[in-house]
Design a protein around this motif. Sequence first.
Motif, PDB file in Angstrom:
ATOM      1  N   CYS A 159      -7.656   1.693  18.860  1.00 12.32           N
ATOM      2  CA  CYS A 159      -6.993   1.485  17.564  1.00 12.32           C
ATOM      3  C   CYS A 159      -7.630   2.311  16.442  1.00 12.32           C
ATOM      4  O   CYS A 159      -8.818   2.169  16.139  1.00 12.32           O
ATOM      5  N   TYR A 160      -6.816   3.161  15.815  1.00 10.33           N
ATOM      6  CA  TYR A 160      -7.304   4.022  14.732  1.00 10.33           C
ATOM      7  C   TYR A 160      -7.652   3.221  13.480  1.00 10.33           C
ATOM      8  O   TYR A 160      -8.277   3.741  12.556  1.00 10.33           O
ATOM      9  N   ALA A 161      -7.255   1.943  13.429  1.00  6.05           N
ATOM     10  CA  ALA A 161      -7.551   1.101  12.257  1.00  6.05           C
ATOM     11  C   ALA A 161      -8.946   0.496  12.318  1.00  6.05           C
ATOM     12  O   ALA A 161      -9.420  -0.066  11.320  1.00  6.05           O
TER      13      ALA A 161
ATOM     14  N   ALA B 251       1.634  -0.935   9.803  1.00  4.43           N
ATOM     15  CA  ALA B 251       1.113   0.427   9.716  1.00  4.43           C
ATOM     16  C   ALA B 251      -0.346   0.496  10.133  1.00  4.43           C
ATOM     17  O   ALA B 251      -0.797   1.509  10.677  1.00  4.43           O
ATOM     18  N   ASN B 252      -1.109  -0.552   9.876  1.00  3.37           N
ATOM     19  CA  ASN B 252      -2.542  -0.532  10.184  1.00  3.37           C
ATOM     20  C   ASN B 252      -2.881  -1.513  11.312  1.00  3.37           C
ATOM     21  O   ASN B 252      -3.441  -1.129  12.323  1.00  3.37           O
ATOM     22  N   THR B 253      -2.532  -2.778  11.128  1.00  2.00           N
ATOM     23  CA  THR B 253      -2.763  -3.761  12.180  1.00  2.00           C
ATOM     24  C   THR B 253      -1.463  -4.491  12.480  1.00  2.00           C
ATOM     25  O   THR B 253      -0.545  -4.500  11.671  1.00  2.00           O
TER      26      THR B 253
ATOM     27  N   SER C  10       3.697   0.294   2.721  1.00  2.00           N
ATOM     28  CA  SER C  10       3.522  -0.602   3.862  1.00  2.00           C
ATOM     29  C   SER C  10       2.815  -1.879   3.430  1.00  2.00           C
ATOM     30  O   SER C  10       2.215  -1.944   2.351  1.00  2.00           O
TER      31      SER C  10
ATOM     32  N   SER D 126     -11.516   0.863   9.409  1.00  2.00           N
ATOM     33  CA  SER D 126     -11.241   0.200   8.126  1.00  2.00           C
ATOM     34  C   SER D 126     -12.013  -1.104   7.982  1.00  2.00           C
ATOM     35  O   SER D 126     -12.215  -1.591   6.874  1.00  2.00           O
TER      36      SER D 126
ATOM     37  N   ARG E 156      -6.163  -8.174   8.177  1.00  2.00           N
ATOM     38  CA  ARG E 156      -7.174  -7.133   8.380  1.00  2.00           C
ATOM     39  C   ARG E 156      -7.859  -7.438   9.703  1.00  2.00           C
ATOM     40  O   ARG E 156      -8.252  -8.566   9.956  1.00  2.00           O
TER      41      ARG E 156
ATOM     42  N   ASN F 210       1.375   5.542   0.396  1.00  2.00           N
ATOM     43  CA  ASN F 210       0.809   6.729   1.029  1.00  2.00           C
ATOM     44  C   ASN F 210       1.696   7.929   0.725  1.00  2.00           C
ATOM     45  O   ASN F 210       2.883   7.783   0.420  1.00  2.00           O
TER      46      ASN F 210
ATOM     47  N   SER G  43       0.851  -1.191   0.000  1.00  2.00           N
ATOM     48  CA  SER G  43       0.000   0.000   0.000  1.00  2.00           C
ATOM     49  C   SER G  43       0.887   1.240   0.000  1.00  2.00           C
ATOM     50  O   SER G  43       1.900   1.284   0.701  1.00  2.00           O
TER      51      SER G  43
ATOM     52  N   ASN H 124       0.233  -4.924   5.227  1.00  2.00           N
ATOM     53  CA  ASN H 124      -0.541  -5.427   6.355  1.00  2.00           C
ATOM     54  C   ASN H 124      -1.022  -6.833   6.005  1.00  2.00           C
ATOM     55  O   ASN H 124      -1.973  -6.976   5.230  1.00  2.00           O
TER      56      ASN H 124
END
Length: 352
Positions: free
Chosen positions: A80-82, A129-131, A66, A85, A71, A56, A54, A68
């Motif tokens: 968690c800010y993810a 970066a995400n999870t 990044s 998603s 999911r 950015n 991915s 991941n």
Amino acid sequence: MSYSPPLKGRGTAHNPHNRFGHTHSSYEDDGWYQDVPITQGTEVRIETAKTVISRNTSPDLPFDRSINPYRGCEHGCIYCYARPSHAYWDLSPGLDFETKLIAKTNAADVLAQQLSKPGYVCAPINLGANTDPYQPIEREHLLTRRLLEVLLKFRHPVTIVTKGALILRDLDLLTEMASLRLVRVMISHTTLDAGLKRVLEPRAASPAARLRAIRLLRDAGVPVGVLCSPIIPMINDCELEQLLESAQEAGAQSAAYMMLRLPLEVAPLFEQWLHDHYPQRAAHVMSLIRQSRGGALYDSRFGARMRGEGVFAQLLAQRFDKTVRKLNLEERESLQLDCSLFSLPGRQLQLL
């Protein structure tokens, strides 16, 4: 959002409506209802990925690409800010995010294909970066390990962010990559209070286990830093200096921090968590968050979303900067990764 009591071992018992869903279900008592406990088991679905890298363009991030492998995240961190998603997959950012996970089982093969494409330009790839790439299901699926094997084969640099002690399983790969300046690890260090950890990050490694991971990674020659994230007003902000000091004593070479972020569905989930576990200070916490976000619960602007603004955010930044200088945890050139070794496996090197 209707009230549900906290579930042991999970960050939240709530499953708010998927904001992209076309229908919304509500429950009505018809006299036949029986109180059946919510299933807390973890379900893993399989995804055949077409791409895994991915991209950015965020100025707030030290990387532009990044991977991941999963999911959703079984660690169940309430903040968690993810979480939002998960709505893209027709799942709730609430309990679904930590119980209905998706594994990209072909991630390593797809990564090899993408790295082999003509014109690919090497730059460090971030895992986590995400999870979290070392969440509990990695023990069975081994996707992160297979990705590291591919990256080592291609001599491709990688940065890793994790709060999982499972990273020590891959010490053999990480040690070899470190000898080539191909890897750098950041351990997420949120609290030294085991009781707070159990409700804030229910299935993540304990504070002691994370410090042990820092120590063993450094003993093996792997560059490792600490990420104090998120810093939550009136919850763990008082620990900032202790978090940095304990990490430095364990061997951390650098440090970073981020303030709590509450995008979309995360805000009501976190606020309910506060009322469940810290009811007497919930209003104060939310007030400080708003003061640091221009009166709102979240500010998505680049340059502001990671640090916040206002008096509280400024004091936090000053405390961090002062402690980092004192402990010599400032960023240094010697920790930079080497992109010059990147090559396709089996390709004959030119003599001249």
